[in-house]
Scaffold this motif. Sequence first.
Motif, short mmCIF file in Angstrom:
data_model
loop_
_atom_site.label_atom_id
_atom_site.label_comp_id
_atom_site.label_asym_id
_atom_site.label_seq_id
_atom_site.Cartn_x
_atom_site.Cartn_y
_atom_site.Cartn_z
N TRP A 248 -18.82 -18.88 0.49
CA TRP A 248 -17.64 -18.92 -0.36
C TRP A 248 -16.96 -20.29 -0.28
N PRO A 249 -16.44 -20.80 -1.41
CA PRO A 249 -15.58 -22.00 -1.35
C PRO A 249 -14.32 -21.69 -0.54
N THR A 250 -13.83 -22.68 0.17
CA THR A 250 -12.68 -22.45 1.05
C THR A 250 -11.47 -21.93 0.29
N GLY A 251 -11.18 -22.51 -0.89
CA GLY A 251 -10.02 -22.07 -1.66
C GLY A 251 -10.12 -20.63 -2.09
N ALA A 252 -11.29 -20.25 -2.60
CA ALA A 252 -11.48 -18.87 -3.04
C ALA A 252 -11.42 -17.91 -1.87
N ALA A 253 -12.00 -18.33 -0.74
CA ALA A 253 -11.97 -17.48 0.45
C ALA A 253 -10.54 -17.27 0.93
N GLY A 254 -9.72 -18.33 0.86
CA GLY A 254 -8.33 -18.20 1.26
C GLY A 254 -7.56 -17.23 0.38
N LEU A 255 -7.81 -17.29 -0.93
CA LEU A 255 -7.16 -16.37 -1.86
C LEU A 255 -7.57 -14.93 -1.57
N LEU A 256 -8.85 -14.74 -1.25
CA LEU A 256 -9.33 -13.39 -0.97
C LEU A 256 -8.69 -12.83 0.30
N VAL A 257 -8.61 -13.67 1.34
CA VAL A 257 -8.00 -13.23 2.60
C VAL A 257 -6.53 -12.87 2.37
N GLY A 258 -5.82 -13.70 1.58
CA GLY A 258 -4.43 -13.38 1.27
C GLY A 258 -4.30 -12.10 0.48
N GLY A 259 -5.19 -11.91 -0.51
CA GLY A 259 -5.17 -10.68 -1.28
C GLY A 259 -5.47 -9.46 -0.44
N ALA A 260 -6.38 -9.61 0.52
CA ALA A 260 -6.72 -8.50 1.41
C ALA A 260 -5.52 -8.08 2.24
N GLN A 261 -4.68 -9.05 2.62
CA GLN A 261 -3.48 -8.72 3.38
C GLN A 261 -2.53 -7.85 2.56
N PHE A 262 -2.43 -8.13 1.27
CA PHE A 262 -1.54 -7.33 0.42
C PHE A 262 -2.12 -5.94 0.18
N VAL A 263 -3.43 -5.86 0.03
CA VAL A 263 -4.06 -4.54 -0.09
C VAL A 263 -3.79 -3.74 1.18
N GLY A 264 -3.87 -4.42 2.32
CA GLY A 264 -3.57 -3.76 3.59
C GLY A 264 -2.14 -3.29 3.67
N ALA A 265 -1.22 -4.08 3.10
CA ALA A 265 0.19 -3.68 3.09
C ALA A 265 0.40 -2.40 2.29
N ILE A 266 -0.27 -2.29 1.16
CA ILE A 266 -0.20 -1.06 0.37
C ILE A 266 -0.80 0.10 1.16
N GLY A 267 -1.88 -0.19 1.87
CA GLY A 267 -2.50 0.84 2.70
C GLY A 267 -1.57 1.37 3.76
N ARG A 268 -0.75 0.51 4.33
CA ARG A 268 0.22 0.95 5.34
C ARG A 268 1.20 1.96 4.75
N LEU A 270 0.66 3.94 2.15
CA LEU A 270 -0.05 5.19 1.87
C LEU A 270 -0.29 6.00 3.14
N VAL A 271 -0.67 5.31 4.21
CA VAL A 271 -0.91 6.01 5.48
C VAL A 271 0.40 6.58 6.03
N GLY A 272 1.49 5.84 5.86
CA GLY A 272 2.79 6.35 6.30
C GLY A 272 3.19 7.60 5.54
N ALA A 273 2.98 7.58 4.22
CA ALA A 273 3.27 8.76 3.41
C ALA A 273 2.38 9.93 3.81
#
Length: 398
Positions: A248-268, A270-273
């Motif tokens: 992966w290009p570094t820039g694209a990989a960074g965007l994906l890692v950041g996006g994964a953190q937000f998906v994880g935040a939504i997951g938190r 849902l798990v809390g609910a």
Amino acid sequence: MTTTTAPRPTANRRAWTMLALGVAAQAAGTLVVSAPALLIPSLHAHGMPLPAAGLLAAAPTFGMVLTLIAWGAITDRFGERAVIAGGLVLTTLAVAAAWAAAGDTVLLGLAFLAAGMTSASTNAASGRVVVGWFPKERRGLAMGIRQMSQPLGVTLAAVTVPQLAETAGVRASLVLPVVLCAVLALLCAVGIANPPRPSRETAAAEQVANPYRSGGFLWRIHAVSVLLVVPQFTLSTYGLVWLVGLGWPTGAAGLLVGGAQFVGAIGRILVGAWSDRVASRVGPLRIVALSAAVVMGVLALVDATHLAAGAVFLVVATSVTVADNGLAYTSVAEAAGPFWSGRALGAQNTGQFIAASAVGPGVGALVAGLGFAASFSIVAVLPLLALPLVPRSDRSHD
């Protein structure tokens, strides 16, 4: 002497206001703690040796470890409003000192250390105010929303600090943390109200007694959280490196890692609910621990066999490995009771930060010596070790 009993909290408009202020306060604290690491490229480009820049980046986290339990004790004694608002005032002053000391490495490091020590005030107190204002059947959802403050703060730091430091210097990058902490200190001083709880004179002996002496529940939750934080920080620290290794290009990989953190935040959330719906924190926590072991094992398999869609598996794994945070945090607060939850939450965060600080060098050494597949496999063992430590039933003072 006339005594009163605190009313049971209800999730009304005031409770949601407390949650919003708590999330904002915690996000501001996360912004402050995250900023020094994002200054490394700029500091290094201006002649600072990389080890020195790395030490500066670690200073806020080390400061938090030093004071988390103390801030929790102060919260137990004086309440959330004073700690959150007062702590943000002190954080504003500490970051302002960093701004003034931008040209001196030693003074800058001391200012960042102080910023970490003061910003720790929002960790235990903001979680405690959420637990206090929301009824038990809504706390999982509320705490899941509160846990979004970390990715919000990290994202805010990521989109402002490096760019400002590169174009206008280190001092310019510290203006937003100063202003944001100052504004939120005022808003929290005006808007936060300490949640209703029993007076110390009328509290039952069980509530006032040290909960750590009445059983192993809290110790077990702390231990589980320490084990489960390792997979979480393994992915947040080395996920980018792993993706780049996959091509992966570094820039694209960074965007994906950041996006994964937000998906994880939504997951938190849902798990809390989910935990509210099943009226249990430890049941979902046990399932999340098992799932964390599975997804880390899958990542090891993906790396070993060079399977396609590695990015998809990383997003899923990131979401699963962060899902325990809100469950454990809520469980600790409920088990500790209204007069010990500040200290207990401080201890919870302290253990997690100590374990997280060991992930960088520890997992880095594993990757260098064994590769990612073997390293992911070793990390996958830790959630399995956590499984028998998860208590069989919840403990709560409600």
